[in-house]
Design a protein around this motif. Structure first.
Motif, PDB file in Angstrom:
ATOM      1  N   GLU A 106       0.831  -1.206   0.000  1.00  0.00           N
ATOM      2  CA  GLU A 106       0.000   0.000   0.000  1.00  0.00           C
ATOM      3  C   GLU A 106       0.865   1.255   0.000  1.00  0.00           C
ATOM      4  OE1 GLU A 106      -2.710  -0.143   3.237  1.00  0.00           O
ATOM      5  OE2 GLU A 106      -4.139  -1.454   2.206  1.00  0.00           O
ATOM      6  N   LYS A 153      -4.699   7.250   1.816  1.00  0.00           N
ATOM      7  CA  LYS A 153      -3.744   8.072   2.572  1.00  0.00           C
ATOM      8  C   LYS A 153      -4.483   8.919   3.607  1.00  0.00           C
ATOM      9  CE  LYS A 153      -0.042  11.463   2.044  1.00  0.00           C
ATOM     10  NZ  LYS A 153       0.728  12.300   1.089  1.00  0.00           N
ATOM     11  N   GLN A 155      -7.326   8.196   5.033  1.00  0.00           N
ATOM     12  CA  GLN A 155      -7.780   7.299   6.084  1.00  0.00           C
ATOM     13  C   GLN A 155      -6.657   6.983   7.062  1.00  0.00           C
ATOM     14  OE1 GLN A 155      -9.401   3.874   4.175  1.00  0.00           O
ATOM     15  NE2 GLN A 155     -11.036   4.992   3.153  1.00  0.00           N
ATOM     16  N   GLN A 156      -5.482   6.702   6.528  1.00  0.00           N
ATOM     17  CA  GLN A 156      -4.355   6.361   7.382  1.00  0.00           C
ATOM     18  C   GLN A 156      -3.923   7.542   8.237  1.00  0.00           C
ATOM     19  OE1 GLN A 156      -1.291   4.702   4.903  1.00  0.00           O
ATOM     20  NE2 GLN A 156      -2.346   2.740   4.707  1.00  0.00           N
ATOM     21  N   GLU A 157      -4.033   8.733   7.673  1.00  0.00           N
ATOM     22  CA  GLU A 157      -3.714   9.918   8.459  1.00  0.00           C
ATOM     23  C   GLU A 157      -4.734  10.108   9.569  1.00  0.00           C
ATOM     24  OE1 GLU A 157      -3.607  12.967   5.570  1.00  0.00           O
ATOM     25  OE2 GLU A 157      -1.555  12.545   4.909  1.00  0.00           O
ATOM     26  N   GLU A 159      -6.218   7.835  11.220  1.00  0.00           N
ATOM     27  CA  GLU A 159      -6.015   6.830  12.252  1.00  0.00           C
ATOM     28  C   GLU A 159      -5.117   7.327  13.379  1.00  0.00           C
ATOM     29  OE1 GLU A 159      -4.644   3.244  10.506  1.00  0.00           O
ATOM     30  OE2 GLU A 159      -6.468   2.873   9.367  1.00  0.00           O
ATOM     31  N   THR A 160      -4.408   8.411  13.158  1.00  0.00           N
ATOM     32  CA  THR A 160      -3.551   8.963  14.202  1.00  0.00           C
ATOM     33  C   THR A 160      -4.318   9.872  15.154  1.00  0.00           C
ATOM     34  OG1 THR A 160      -2.948  10.882  12.824  1.00  0.00           O
ATOM     35  CG2 THR A 160      -1.600   8.897  12.608  1.00  0.00           C
ATOM     36  N   LYS A 202     -13.335   0.092  10.280  1.00  0.00           N
ATOM     37  CA  LYS A 202     -12.181  -0.505  10.951  1.00  0.00           C
ATOM     38  C   LYS A 202     -12.516  -0.829  12.412  1.00  0.00           C
ATOM     39  CE  LYS A 202      -8.539   1.545   8.089  1.00  0.00           C
ATOM     40  NZ  LYS A 202      -7.890   0.281   7.723  1.00  0.00           N
TER      41      LYS A 202
END
Length: 305
Positions: A106, A153, A155-157, A159-160, A202
């Protein structure tokens, strides 16, 4: 002899004739070379055209030549149709990504986001080819893959964020929580509702792994349990109030009976000549008060039954 003389003269004469003929041939070639050439004549059908038709024909010829020249320029020599080194390098890089797409992680796939500006600077024909190539290699055009990677990207940001991390920490050990801690899930409602759909999925996935139910389902189940508990508490309070009212009515009824009995005794004393009117008046007030209280409690009791 005459024969020998004739043969000798013939032998001497042959070289002279050869030279003479050769000189004549060379002279003829020289004349032909130096002579002016005749101008090439146009085809006979053109000679037969009338003057105005010749002008139209000439105009058509010129127009066709100009059109052909313009088309050739646009198709071949127009600077807007010529790729530069940067565009060629970008095209080659994108081809490499398409070839290796299924093998990339990814994080590696998200590197195409850095090539977005370079892609925008490519020629339209290059963009068309690279999108078609991506479809062949990945089933989706480059533009779609780019949009997917940008969303991933984001979404991953997300998650923080603390809200997401708190939910992960809370739901990850659901199977080991006691009932009181599970009931605390309602306090995480606002955090869950504030998440994006992707992050909710998630969290739901983690919850399913822990309890075979999504976070939203666990929350709804706890809401139902809390409502049931509230209903039970309300019912218990109702029953307690009912019992209290019945006890109060019973007690007041007993007092009322005593007051009425006392009133009968006072009336008897009064009939015997005793002055008990003041006691009778006071007792009547007590009887009236008790009757009012019993009626009020009975009305309340009827309401809650």
């Amino acid at each position: 002899t005459k024969k020998e003389k004739k043969e000798r003269n013939k032998a001497l004469d042959q070289p002279i004739r050869s030279r003479t003929e050769k000189n004549k041939e060379e002279q003829k070639k020289a004349e032909e070379k130096g002579a002016p050439k005749k101008a090439k004549q146009p085809p006979e059908w053109i000679k037969n055209l009338k003057p105005y038709r010749k002008q139209i024909f000439a105009f058509v010829i010129v127009f066709v030549l100009l059109l052909g020249g313009y088309t050739y320029k646009v198709a071949v020599y127009d600077p807007n149709n010529i790729t530069n080194a940067q565009q060629e390098a970008t095209y080659k890089k994108l081809v490499e990504y398409a070839d290796e797409w299924d093998m990339l992680s990814e994080a590696e796939k998200m590197e195409i986001i850095d090539l977005e500006s370079s892609y925008d600077e490519m020629l339209e024909k290059q963009k068309k080819k690279i999108n078609e190539y991506f479809i062949e290699q990945t089933t989706q055009p480059f533009t779609s893959q780019l949009a997917s990677m940008k969303e991933l990207k984001t979404q991953q940001e997300d998650e923080t964020k603390p809200e997401y991390q708190e939910l992960v920490a809370y739901i990850s050990n659901w199977s080991t929580k006691d009932d009181a801690d599970k009931a605390n899930i309602v306090n995480y409602r606002d955090r869950y509702n504030a998440l994006s759909d992707a992050l909710k999925q998630k969290i739901d996935q983690i919850a399913i792994e822990q309890s075979q139910q999504s976070f939203a389902t666990l929350l709804a189940t706890q809401d139902a349990a809390n409502q049931e508990a509230a209903n039970q508490a309300a019912q218990a309070a109702k029953e307690e109030r009912k019992a209290n009212l019945e006890a109060q009515i019973e007690s007041l009824t007993s007092q009322l009976n005593d007051a009425q009995a006392y009133n009968a005794s006072l009336l008897a004393d009064q009939a015997a000549g005793e002055d008990v009117q003041a006691a009778i008046d006071t007792n009547n007030q007590t009887i009236s008060y008790l009757q009012q209280q019993i009626e009020a409690y009975q009305n309340e009791l009827n309401t809650i039954q």
